[in-house]
Design a protein around this motif. Sequence first.
Motif, mmCIF file in Angstrom:
data_model
loop_
_atom_site.group_PDB
_atom_site.id
_atom_site.type_symbol
_atom_site.label_atom_id
_atom_site.label_comp_id
_atom_site.label_asym_id
_atom_site.label_seq_id
_atom_site.Cartn_x
_atom_site.Cartn_y
_atom_site.Cartn_z
ATOM 1 N N VAL A 173 3.356 -22.432 -31.142
ATOM 2 C CA VAL A 173 3.007 -22.362 -29.974
ATOM 3 C C VAL A 173 4.468 -21.929 -29.141
ATOM 4 O O VAL A 173 4.154 -21.094 -27.878
ATOM 5 N N ASP A 174 5.358 -22.483 -28.947
ATOM 6 C CA ASP A 174 6.735 -22.051 -28.313
ATOM 7 C C ASP A 174 7.228 -20.839 -28.051
ATOM 8 O O ASP A 174 7.321 -20.433 -27.083
ATOM 9 N N ALA A 184 5.134 -15.114 -24.086
ATOM 10 C CA ALA A 184 4.495 -15.245 -22.244
ATOM 11 C C ALA A 184 4.780 -15.478 -20.832
ATOM 12 O O ALA A 184 4.210 -15.175 -20.544
ATOM 13 N N GLY A 213 5.222 -24.643 -20.763
ATOM 14 C CA GLY A 213 4.673 -24.709 -22.218
ATOM 15 C C GLY A 213 5.972 -24.782 -23.347
ATOM 16 O O GLY A 213 6.149 -25.654 -24.133
ATOM 17 N N HIS A 214 7.002 -23.619 -23.208
ATOM 18 C CA HIS A 214 8.292 -24.292 -24.401
ATOM 19 C C HIS A 214 9.103 -25.664 -23.742
ATOM 20 O O HIS A 214 9.838 -26.308 -24.411
ATOM 21 N N CYS A 273 4.540 -19.412 -26.044
ATOM 22 C CA CYS A 273 5.081 -19.074 -24.751
ATOM 23 C C CYS A 273 6.104 -18.897 -24.173
ATOM 24 O O CYS A 273 6.118 -18.005 -23.110
ATOM 25 N N SER A 309 6.128 -18.606 -19.930
ATOM 26 C CA SER A 309 5.388 -19.844 -20.052
ATOM 27 C C SER A 309 6.837 -20.715 -20.140
ATOM 28 O O SER A 309 6.919 -21.292 -21.313
#
Length: 231
Positions: A23-24, A30, A35-36, A27, A32
């Motif tokens: 996920v990190d 992307a 998110g990070h 992010c 984000s």
Amino acid sequence: MSPGRAERHARVALGAFGVVTVVDLVCLVAGSGLGHALAKPLLMPLLAAHVGLRGGPRLLVVALLFGWGGDVLLLFDVDAAFLAGMGSFAAGHVCYLVLFEKHAFIGHDAENGAPRARAAWPTAGYGVALVTTMALLWPDLPPELRVPVAGYSVLLTAMAYRATRLGLTAGLGGALFLLSDTLIATGVAEWPQLPRPELWIMATYLAAQLLLVRGVMGVAQRTAPTALVTD
């Protein structure tokens, strides 16, 4: 908690670490920042929980939690937070050095099958890397950060070198940690960066911490295969 239940929970924690890692990194790809910022603080506590549930060395848990402190502090783009974060990572490196000193002989013999003295081959390489990197970075670092970065670099390089005494897994982890922090230093010095520099920093850092965990745990558990390792 029973050993079987603790082992299951440890696998869950490691799986969660893997999911949050993905996920990190996504992010970061992307772009984000939110998110990070949400994912990054979860990473080291999950890895530390895995180690604790597996009965790993307490100092390894502490090293990871100091890494968590550094992770959180480096989310703030101010010099004071950068220095505090560097201090937190430095404390983690001290923990690793103590662990490596305790387990180096066993780890080198068990994984590489060679006398401890033969593990000295990386000394020149790491020494040259430290001197060369600092000589190149020094003129471009902010004056107030030059001495702290140099001191931290010595400690980091010592950790990476000593990690080789535990074998290939920990040695690779130490080398990746050195690479990750060197990428941070080049950013501070305002050198040209790769696209998405934070992605490469985090990818090498997370791989480094996981490999260091695997290397230390593997050696520690060989010394006490039937009991929890709590040194």
